[in-house]
Motif scaffolding. Sequence first.
Motif, PDB file in Angstrom:
ATOM      1  N   MET A   1      -6.580  60.744  56.132  1.00 33.96           N
ATOM      2  CA  MET A   1      -7.083  61.457  54.938  1.00 33.96           C
ATOM      3  C   MET A   1      -7.489  62.897  55.277  1.00 33.96           C
ATOM      4  N   GLU A   2      -8.145  63.035  56.459  1.00 30.05           N
ATOM      5  CA  GLU A   2      -8.537  64.386  56.915  1.00 30.05           C
ATOM      6  C   GLU A   2      -7.332  65.316  56.937  1.00 30.05           C
ATOM      7  N   ASP A   3      -6.199  64.772  57.440  1.00 29.72           N
ATOM      8  CA  ASP A   3      -4.965  65.546  57.552  1.00 29.72           C
ATOM      9  C   ASP A   3      -4.491  66.015  56.180  1.00 29.72           C
ATOM     10  N   LEU A   4      -4.548  65.088  55.220  1.00 27.45           N
ATOM     11  CA  LEU A   4      -4.088  65.422  53.868  1.00 27.45           C
ATOM     12  C   LEU A   4      -4.984  66.497  53.257  1.00 27.45           C
ATOM     13  N   PHE A   5      -6.290  66.380  53.495  1.00 30.51           N
ATOM     14  CA  PHE A   5      -7.235  67.390  53.002  1.00 30.51           C
ATOM     15  C   PHE A   5      -6.872  68.765  53.582  1.00 30.51           C
ATOM     16  N   LYS A   6      -6.626  68.778  54.916  1.00 33.31           N
ATOM     17  CA  LYS A   6      -6.305  70.045  55.585  1.00 33.31           C
ATOM     18  C   LYS A   6      -5.012  70.635  55.034  1.00 33.31           C
ATOM     19  N   LYS A   7      -4.003  69.762  54.852  1.00 29.48           N
ATOM     20  CA  LYS A   7      -2.715  70.213  54.319  1.00 29.48           C
ATOM     21  C   LYS A   7      -2.900  70.835  52.932  1.00 29.48           C
ATOM     22  N   LEU A  10      -4.371  74.324  53.085  1.00 31.46           N
ATOM     23  CA  LEU A  10      -3.373  75.319  53.507  1.00 31.46           C
ATOM     24  C   LEU A  10      -2.374  75.624  52.383  1.00 31.46           C
ATOM     25  N   LEU A  11      -1.884  74.539  51.765  1.00 36.31           N
ATOM     26  CA  LEU A  11      -0.886  74.710  50.695  1.00 36.31           C
ATOM     27  C   LEU A  11      -1.454  75.467  49.499  1.00 36.31           C
ATOM     28  N   LYS A  12      -2.717  75.189  49.215  1.00 36.73           N
ATOM     29  CA  LYS A  12      -3.369  75.873  48.085  1.00 36.73           C
ATOM     30  C   LYS A  12      -3.362  77.383  48.302  1.00 36.73           C
ATOM     31  N   LYS A  13      -3.652  77.773  49.543  1.00 33.77           N
ATOM     32  CA  LYS A  13      -3.704  79.191  49.890  1.00 33.77           C
ATOM     33  C   LYS A  13      -2.289  79.798  49.808  1.00 33.77           C
ATOM     34  N   GLU A  14      -1.368  79.088  50.399  1.00 35.47           N
ATOM     35  CA  GLU A  14       0.032  79.540  50.435  1.00 35.47           C
ATOM     36  C   GLU A  14       0.579  79.755  49.018  1.00 35.47           C
ATOM     37  N   ARG A  15       0.272  78.831  48.126  1.00 33.31           N
ATOM     38  CA  ARG A  15       0.829  78.861  46.763  1.00 33.31           C
ATOM     39  C   ARG A  15      -0.058  79.598  45.767  1.00 33.31           C
ATOM     40  N   ASN A  16      -1.202  80.068  46.202  1.00 38.55           N
ATOM     41  CA  ASN A  16      -2.235  80.588  45.293  1.00 38.55           C
ATOM     42  C   ASN A  16      -2.454  79.594  44.141  1.00 38.55           C
ATOM     43  N   ALA A  17      -2.807  78.381  44.543  1.00 38.22           N
ATOM     44  CA  ALA A  17      -2.942  77.286  43.573  1.00 38.22           C
ATOM     45  C   ALA A  17      -4.404  76.902  43.362  1.00 38.22           C
ATOM     46  N   VAL A  18      -4.660  76.340  42.184  1.00 42.34           N
ATOM     47  CA  VAL A  18      -5.987  75.794  41.907  1.00 42.34           C
ATOM     48  C   VAL A  18      -5.801  74.315  41.559  1.00 42.34           C
ATOM     49  N   ILE A  19      -6.742  73.475  42.020  1.00 41.76           N
ATOM     50  CA  ILE A  19      -6.660  72.045  41.705  1.00 41.76           C
ATOM     51  C   ILE A  19      -7.718  71.710  40.655  1.00 41.76           C
ATOM     52  N   LEU A  20      -7.227  71.304  39.472  1.00 42.32           N
ATOM     53  CA  LEU A  20      -8.131  70.868  38.406  1.00 42.32           C
ATOM     54  C   LEU A  20      -8.064  69.341  38.346  1.00 42.32           C
ATOM     55  N   ALA A  21      -9.194  68.685  38.213  1.00 40.43           N
ATOM     56  CA  ALA A  21      -9.158  67.217  38.192  1.00 40.43           C
ATOM     57  C   ALA A  21     -10.121  66.643  37.157  1.00 40.43           C
ATOM     58  N   LEU A 271      -3.501  61.644  46.902  1.00 33.55           N
ATOM     59  CA  LEU A 271      -3.512  62.844  47.763  1.00 33.55           C
ATOM     60  C   LEU A 271      -2.109  63.141  48.290  1.00 33.55           C
ATOM     61  N   GLU A 272      -1.366  62.081  48.665  1.00 29.74           N
ATOM     62  CA  GLU A 272      -0.002  62.269  49.184  1.00 29.74           C
ATOM     63  C   GLU A 272       0.868  62.958  48.133  1.00 29.74           C
ATOM     64  N   VAL A 275       0.048  66.651  47.831  1.00 30.73           N
ATOM     65  CA  VAL A 275       0.650  67.460  48.904  1.00 30.73           C
ATOM     66  C   VAL A 275       2.117  67.707  48.582  1.00 30.73           C
ATOM     67  N   MET A 276       2.821  66.633  48.196  1.00 27.43           N
ATOM     68  CA  MET A 276       4.255  66.756  47.861  1.00 27.43           C
ATOM     69  C   MET A 276       4.464  67.757  46.734  1.00 27.43           C
ATOM     70  N   ALA A 277       3.595  67.675  45.723  1.00 26.68           N
ATOM     71  CA  ALA A 277       3.746  68.557  44.561  1.00 26.68           C
ATOM     72  C   ALA A 277       3.614  70.021  44.977  1.00 26.68           C
ATOM     73  N   LEU A 278       2.640  70.312  45.827  1.00 29.64           N
ATOM     74  CA  LEU A 278       2.457  71.712  46.242  1.00 29.64           C
ATOM     75  C   LEU A 278       3.558  72.160  47.207  1.00 29.64           C
ATOM     76  N   GLU A 279       4.101  71.215  47.982  1.00 25.83           N
ATOM     77  CA  GLU A 279       5.198  71.577  48.887  1.00 25.83           C
ATOM     78  C   GLU A 279       6.476  71.888  48.110  1.00 25.83           C
TER      79      GLU A 279
END
Length: 306
Positions: A1-7, A10-21, A271-272, A275-279
């Motif tokens: 889970m830690e790995d997914l959080f870290k990913k 990183l992806l959020k920064k790369e994509r300039n994304a915001v996560i709304l939940a 979470l998986e 990650v896929m969606a942002l990738e």
Amino acid sequence: MEDLFKKLVLLKKERNAVILAHFYQDDDIQDVADFMGDSLALAQKAQKTDADVILFCGVHFMAETAKILNPSKTVLIPDIEAGCSLADSAKPDIFREWCKKHSDHKVISYINCSAETKALSDVICTSSNAEKIVNSFPKDQELIFAPDKYLGSYLNKKLNKNMKLWNGSCQVHEIFSEKEIVKLKERHQKSKILAHPECPEAILNRADYIGSTTGIIKFSSQDSSETFIVATEPGVIHQMKKISPKKNFIPAPSTDGCACNICPHMKLNTLEKMVMALETLTPEIKMDENLRLKALKPLQKMLDLS
Ligand code: 13P
Ligand code: SF4
């Protein structure tokens, strides 16, 4: 889970994304989100964000609402199959014909509906502004309320209205057992019952507080009771516990002791999949511009009134 959080970070920064939940998401999704809210707050946030990508962790109508309000953004949803029984209950073609039969009525649609149904409506509402929206019409104006018959009848009773109701319901909220809730209350006599207005009248009649997910969380944080019976999707309890770690929150039971109070649509997101969606920048919410403009009108009217 830690790995997914870290990913995700990183992806959020790369994509300039915001996560709304939404509050019905799994705890880990809530913990990684940039912004949590009820349907109204999420729509307001989606309209204001300056991110390029919105990763919407909720159900389809919520992500669709974000797209209607913010067409220049890429709006992603972790699982495109995350639907809603209420939204599905108002099939646009049948709904259109029904509205035509009552052409002198104005149409108020709960935000839990498709863009097509929104486009057939005069104004949208959520559980946190429904009373204000209904009261914004003159007293003698005939009204239709769709698609949630329980929220509609709650409003009819509370506001002394006679709105015509579409026969839709939430599969999660209509399954709570009054009998089991009463038994729980007997065991926890000092507890308070908190209910979402999507519940049937028998459950609402037992409630000490009725409101949106945000309202329920706020009430539990401000009220001095130590124990709360929560008649809405239990995902909401994560925030309640975070705010009031010493209080006791009991999910209201369903009719036959099944786990039917868990929204199967909301829980499709993981979470998986985030990650896929942002990738991959999929699944993306796309919408015909003509439809978007028609759906925007009643939605914007709601935001202006809120
Ligand atoms: P809220 O707007 O109160 O968060 O409700 C959304 C929902 O889907 C309830 O089932
Ligand atoms: Fe739809 Fe009910 Fe799930 Fe909310 S809890 S998203 S209304 S099915």
